[in-house]
Enzyme design. Structure first.
Site, PDB file in Angstrom:
ATOM      1  CB  SER A  95      -0.938   0.005   1.209  1.00 40.13           C
ATOM      2  OG  SER A  95      -0.206  -0.091   2.408  1.00 40.13           O
ATOM      3  NE  ARG A  96       3.230   2.890   5.181  1.00 43.17           N
ATOM      4  CZ  ARG A  96       2.424   2.215   5.975  1.00 43.17           C
ATOM      5  NH1 ARG A  96       1.144   2.079   5.659  1.00 43.17           N
ATOM      6  NH2 ARG A  96       2.873   1.662   7.097  1.00 43.17           N
ATOM      7  CG  ASP A 141      -2.075  -9.400  10.524  1.00 48.91           C
ATOM      8  OD1 ASP A 141      -0.900  -9.444  10.112  1.00 48.91           O
ATOM      9  OD2 ASP A 141      -2.384  -9.252  11.722  1.00 48.91           O
ATOM     10  CB  SER A 183      16.910  -5.252   6.511  1.00 50.97           C
ATOM     11  OG  SER A 183      17.681  -4.176   6.990  1.00 50.97           O
ATOM     12  CE1 TYR A 187      12.754  -4.150   9.880  1.00 45.37           C
ATOM     13  CE2 TYR A 187      15.101  -3.691   9.807  1.00 45.37           C
ATOM     14  CZ  TYR A 187      13.867  -3.739   9.182  1.00 45.37           C
ATOM     15  OH  TYR A 187      13.762  -3.385   7.858  1.00 45.37           O
ATOM     16  CB  ALA A 215      16.150 -11.413  15.669  1.00 41.63           C
TER      17      ALA A 215
HETATM   18  P1  NAP Z   1       6.477   0.992   5.101  1.00 42.34           P
HETATM   19  O1  NAP Z   1       6.565   2.192   4.235  1.00 42.34           O
HETATM   20  O2  NAP Z   1       6.329   1.158   6.575  1.00 42.34           O
HETATM   21  O3  NAP Z   1       5.298   0.036   4.548  1.00 42.34           O
HETATM   22  C1  NAP Z   1       5.007  -1.173   5.185  1.00 42.34           C
HETATM   23  C2  NAP Z   1       3.908  -1.875   4.434  1.00 42.34           C
HETATM   24  O4  NAP Z   1       3.644  -3.134   5.089  1.00 42.34           O
HETATM   25  C3  NAP Z   1       2.590  -1.121   4.415  1.00 42.34           C
HETATM   26  O5  NAP Z   1       1.945  -1.355   3.184  1.00 42.34           O
HETATM   27  C4  NAP Z   1       1.803  -1.771   5.556  1.00 42.34           C
HETATM   28  O6  NAP Z   1       0.417  -1.579   5.385  1.00 42.34           O
HETATM   29  C5  NAP Z   1       2.250  -3.226   5.386  1.00 42.34           C
HETATM   30  N1  NAP Z   1       2.104  -4.087   6.563  1.00 42.34           N
HETATM   31  C6  NAP Z   1       2.631  -3.935   7.793  1.00 42.34           C
HETATM   32  N2  NAP Z   1       2.282  -4.955   8.584  1.00 42.34           N
HETATM   33  C7  NAP Z   1       1.513  -5.782   7.842  1.00 42.34           C
HETATM   34  C8  NAP Z   1       0.852  -7.002   8.096  1.00 42.34           C
HETATM   35  N3  NAP Z   1       0.900  -7.590   9.294  1.00 42.34           N
HETATM   36  N4  NAP Z   1       0.162  -7.592   7.082  1.00 42.34           N
HETATM   37  C9  NAP Z   1       0.096  -7.011   5.859  1.00 42.34           C
HETATM   38  N5  NAP Z   1       0.701  -5.855   5.565  1.00 42.34           N
HETATM   39  C10 NAP Z   1       1.397  -5.243   6.544  1.00 42.34           C
HETATM   40  O7  NAP Z   1       7.769   0.073   4.927  1.00 42.34           O
HETATM   41  P2  NAP Z   1       8.966   0.120   3.831  1.00 42.34           P
HETATM   42  O8  NAP Z   1      10.012   1.014   4.341  1.00 42.34           O
HETATM   43  O9  NAP Z   1       8.417   0.293   2.488  1.00 42.34           O
HETATM   44  O10 NAP Z   1       9.543  -1.357   4.023  1.00 42.34           O
HETATM   45  C11 NAP Z   1       9.073  -2.456   3.269  1.00 42.34           C
HETATM   46  C12 NAP Z   1       9.940  -3.670   3.593  1.00 42.34           C
HETATM   47  O11 NAP Z   1      11.306  -3.363   3.306  1.00 42.34           O
HETATM   48  C13 NAP Z   1       9.900  -4.057   5.077  1.00 42.34           C
HETATM   49  O12 NAP Z   1       9.952  -5.454   5.207  1.00 42.34           O
HETATM   50  C14 NAP Z   1      11.155  -3.429   5.627  1.00 42.34           C
HETATM   51  O13 NAP Z   1      11.613  -4.093   6.767  1.00 42.34           O
HETATM   52  C15 NAP Z   1      12.103  -3.602   4.452  1.00 42.34           C
HETATM   53  N6  NAP Z   1      13.231  -2.677   4.465  1.00 42.34           N
HETATM   54  C16 NAP Z   1      13.031  -1.324   4.443  1.00 42.34           C
HETATM   55  C17 NAP Z   1      14.129  -0.481   4.448  1.00 42.34           C
HETATM   56  C18 NAP Z   1      13.987   1.020   4.410  1.00 42.34           C
HETATM   57  O14 NAP Z   1      15.000   1.708   4.565  1.00 42.34           O
HETATM   58  N7  NAP Z   1      12.817   1.564   4.198  1.00 42.34           N
HETATM   59  C19 NAP Z   1      15.421  -1.018   4.490  1.00 42.34           C
HETATM   60  C20 NAP Z   1      15.594  -2.400   4.500  1.00 42.34           C
HETATM   61  C21 NAP Z   1      14.482  -3.217   4.487  1.00 42.34           C
HETATM   62  P3  NAP Z   1      -0.574  -1.389   6.661  1.00 42.34           P
HETATM   63  O15 NAP Z   1       0.048  -0.332   7.517  1.00 42.34           O
HETATM   64  O16 NAP Z   1      -1.909  -1.057   6.091  1.00 42.34           O
HETATM   65  O17 NAP Z   1      -0.586  -2.724   7.317  1.00 42.34           O
END
Ligand code: NAP
Length: 245
Positions: free
Chosen positions: A14-15, A61, A140, A153, A155
């Site tokens: 969703s984002r 979820d 990550s 996180y 872990a």
């Molecule tokens: P984000 O902007 O916070 O988006 C998280 C997404 O996950 C949202 O669409 C959220 O929607 C959904 N979500 C959360 N819990 C959920 C659940 N239980 N079931 C279904 N959907 C769920 O995160 P992001 O930064 O894009 O990160 C995406 C992935 O990349 C994550 O796994 C994160 O750990 C990884 N990552 C990110 C970075 C970074 O720097 N941004 C770096 C390394 C790895 P709702 O809120 O509606 O549930």
């Protein structure tokens, strides 16, 4: 794997990174299933009209095994198959170890790691029958290096790497490939929440001296989906943060 006409389920799309991954697959002609715990907005669905592919919104979820199964069943009922799964949904609950509660620890493991288990298990039966499929797990760099305040996180993300390699070995003979991506600091709500001081500190650790873009991660994800002879790998995309030697 040719992406045109394939059906791709991207959790947490969703984002942020998940949404960029969905845009990238759709731009390459794949049908996409958007997901988040909250309902997907009509406005977000409209963004995808330009691609002329099928777009489904299936909220739920990933941490709940019953919900995960229901979501995959709904996708298969509507599109006939799920050919590619991207386990991207993830959260952080950062605290120093001495302040971290068992709930903080388990909540992060439950979504980031058990969520990937639930979705993968739900999709594998159909992929095994089809004798084709690709699964990409979003880990990550923190899963490789650890990080202060992120024991939960890190872990979960290190766990995803072991999970990726184990499942890759189990299903390789069935034509299913499983890989992981380990992004560094990427522009998103997750990194927006960091204080300026933490962002400055982060930049000092990045040889390329900039934060990555969600679109850059997305193009690595579609690359992994396409490559027919690539499985069980973890590819870091981090501006050089974790380069060795
Ligand atoms: P984000 O902007 O916070 O988006 C998280 C997404 O996950 C949202 O669409 C959220 O929607 C959904 N979500 C959360 N819990 C959920 C659940 N239980 N079931 C279904 N959907 C769920 O995160 P992001 O930064 O894009 O990160 C995406 C992935 O990349 C994550 O796994 C994160 O750990 C990884 N990552 C990110 C970075 C970074 O720097 N941004 C770096 C390394 C790895 P709702 O809120 O509606 O549930």
């Amino acid at each position: 794997m040719e992406l045109q006409g394939k059906n791709v389920f991207i959790t947490g799309s969703s984002r942020g990174i998940g949404l960029a991954v969905a845009h990238r697959f759709a731009s390459l002609g794949a049908n996409v299933i958007l997901n988040g715990r909250r309902p997907i907005s009509a406005q977000l669905l409209e963004e995808f009209e330009v691609y002329k592919v099928k777009v489904l919104a299936i909220s739920g979820d990933v941490a709940d095994g019953v919900d995960a199964k229901r979501m995959i069943e709904e996708a298969i009922a509507s599109l006939g198959s799920v050919d590619i799964l991207v386990n991207n949904a993830g959260i952080t609950k950062d605290k120093l170890m001495l302040k971290m509660t068992e709930d903080d620890f388990e909540a992060v493991l439950k979504i980031n790691l058990t969520g990937a288990f639930n979705m993968t298990q739900s999709v594998l039966k159909q992929m095994t029958k089809a004798r084709q499929g690709a699964i990409i797990n979003i880990s990550s760099v923190v899963g490789l290096t650890g990080n202060i305040g992120q024991a939960n996180y890190a872990a979960s993300k290190a766990g995803l790497i072991g999970f990726t390699k184990s499942v890759a070995r189990e299903v390789a003979g069935r034509g299913i490939r499983v890989n992981a991506v380990a992004p560094g600091f990427i522009e998103s709500d997750m990194t927006d929440a960091m204080t300026d001081k933490v962002k400055e500190m982060a930049l000092t650790q990045i040889p390329m001296k900039r934060i990555g873009k969600p679109e850059e991660v997305a193009s690595l994800v579609t690359f992994l989906a396409e490559q027919e002879y690539l499985t069980g790998q973890v590819l870091a995309i981090d501006g050089g943060m974790t380069m060795q030697g």
